[in-house]
Design a protein around this motif. Structure first.
Motif: not given
Length: 309
Positions: A70, A38, A36, A41
């Protein structure tokens, strides 16, 4: 510590891959960070066993990225697999391997780990690290975690035999590879795609590295001079721990089944996987991931960032 330029290979706007090497004391450690995009995460850190490299987890990463995007997933080659991983190390110890893990996490600015997942020696590296920095992780997963299942004489003989075969036989590491996959896979997997892939992975490893890492393996199973004691670490471990073992992995199921009882009540759990030996991650990757994810949800409850919303 120095680092060759990281080269990200973005799969999509949400997923990424960085494949690079980090230098710690002049020795290079190959790592792969992916998943991921992000930065908040949850991070999973996979640590491999001796003989093999980070690609031992390939099947697990495929399942994880498809079913649970995720995650951020970090895996790396521990010292001893490639010749450039032990340039300035006369001996590879658990302390050195643990320091490598810390240096890699610091370089990547990873301050919190959702789970360390270790295979064989990789599990002991994670436990050694958690014993010194207990607050860094939320959980621990150990696969094929051996501790005094054999006598010191048997362990030392096995390693002296491997080293002898590496240097004094025509087939060398290839012969060690044959013996390893025979132990680590069930008979049903023999000569299958994963069996062949892992055999080739072992055969391409460094004979000198295998010799240098022997001391860390002997130390990890409780026969070194450092005082490392798996059972003591488990008794003081403050995070939930899952122990996964293949039903066909020699005497390990019986040994590992007793690990949760060493821990504080409710923190440990043992799962035996049928039709698998040491390399559950290769023989039964979907089941491996399902076991881990279900346990995270149960053990960590609403505190787990991995729970689907």
């Amino acid at each position: 510590m120095t680092l060759p330029e990281d080269v990200p290979d973005s799969k999509s706007d949400d997923m990424f891959v960085i494949d690079a090497s980090v230098s710690n004391d002049g020795s290079y450690l190959h790592y792969r960070l992916e998943g991921n995009n992000n930065i908040s995460s949850p991070v999973l850190v996979f640590i491999n066993d001796t003989f093999v490299n980070l690609h031992i987890w390939d099947q697990i990463v495929v399942v994880l990225t498809q079913q649970y995007p995720e995650y951020r997933i970090l895996r790396y080659d521990i010292r001893g697999y490639s010749s450039d991983s032990f340039v300035n190390a006369t001996e590879i110890t658990l302390e050195l391997l643990s320091a490598d893990l810390g240096a890699l996490l610091a370089h990547l600015n990873i301050l919190r780990v959702h789970s360390f997942i270790g295979l064989g020696l990789g599990a002991h590296i994670a436990l050694h690290f958690l014993a010194h920095i207990p607050g860094i992780a939320t959980s621990f997963v150990g696969v094929g975690v051996e501790y005094r299942a054999k006598s010191r004489e048997d362990v030392e003989y096995e390693w002296s035999r491997r080293i002898y075969l590496n240097y004094n036989t025509e087939k060398g590491v290839s012969l060690v590879a044959d013996k390893a996959v025979a132990r680590w896979f069930t008979a049903d997997a023999r000569s299958g795609p994963e069996w062949l892939r892992v055999r080739e992975m072992i055969a391409q490893g460094s004979a000198e590295g295998m010799e240098k890492v022997a001391s860390a393996v002997i130390e990890s199973v409780g026969y070194g001079d450092s005082g490392y004691d798996t059972k003591h670490i488990l008794s003081t471990l403050l995070v939930p721990a899952l122990f996964i073992c293949g039903a066909d992995d020699s005497v390990l199921p019986e040994e590992m089944e007793g690990y949760p009882a060493l821990m504080k009540e409710g923190l440990g759990q043992f799962v035996e996987v049928r039709r698998a030996s040491r390399l559950i991650c290769c023989e039964r990757p979907e089941e491996f991931v399902t076991i881990m994810h279900s346990w995270w949800r149960e053990a960590l409850g609403h505190h787990s960032p991995l729970i689907d919303t």
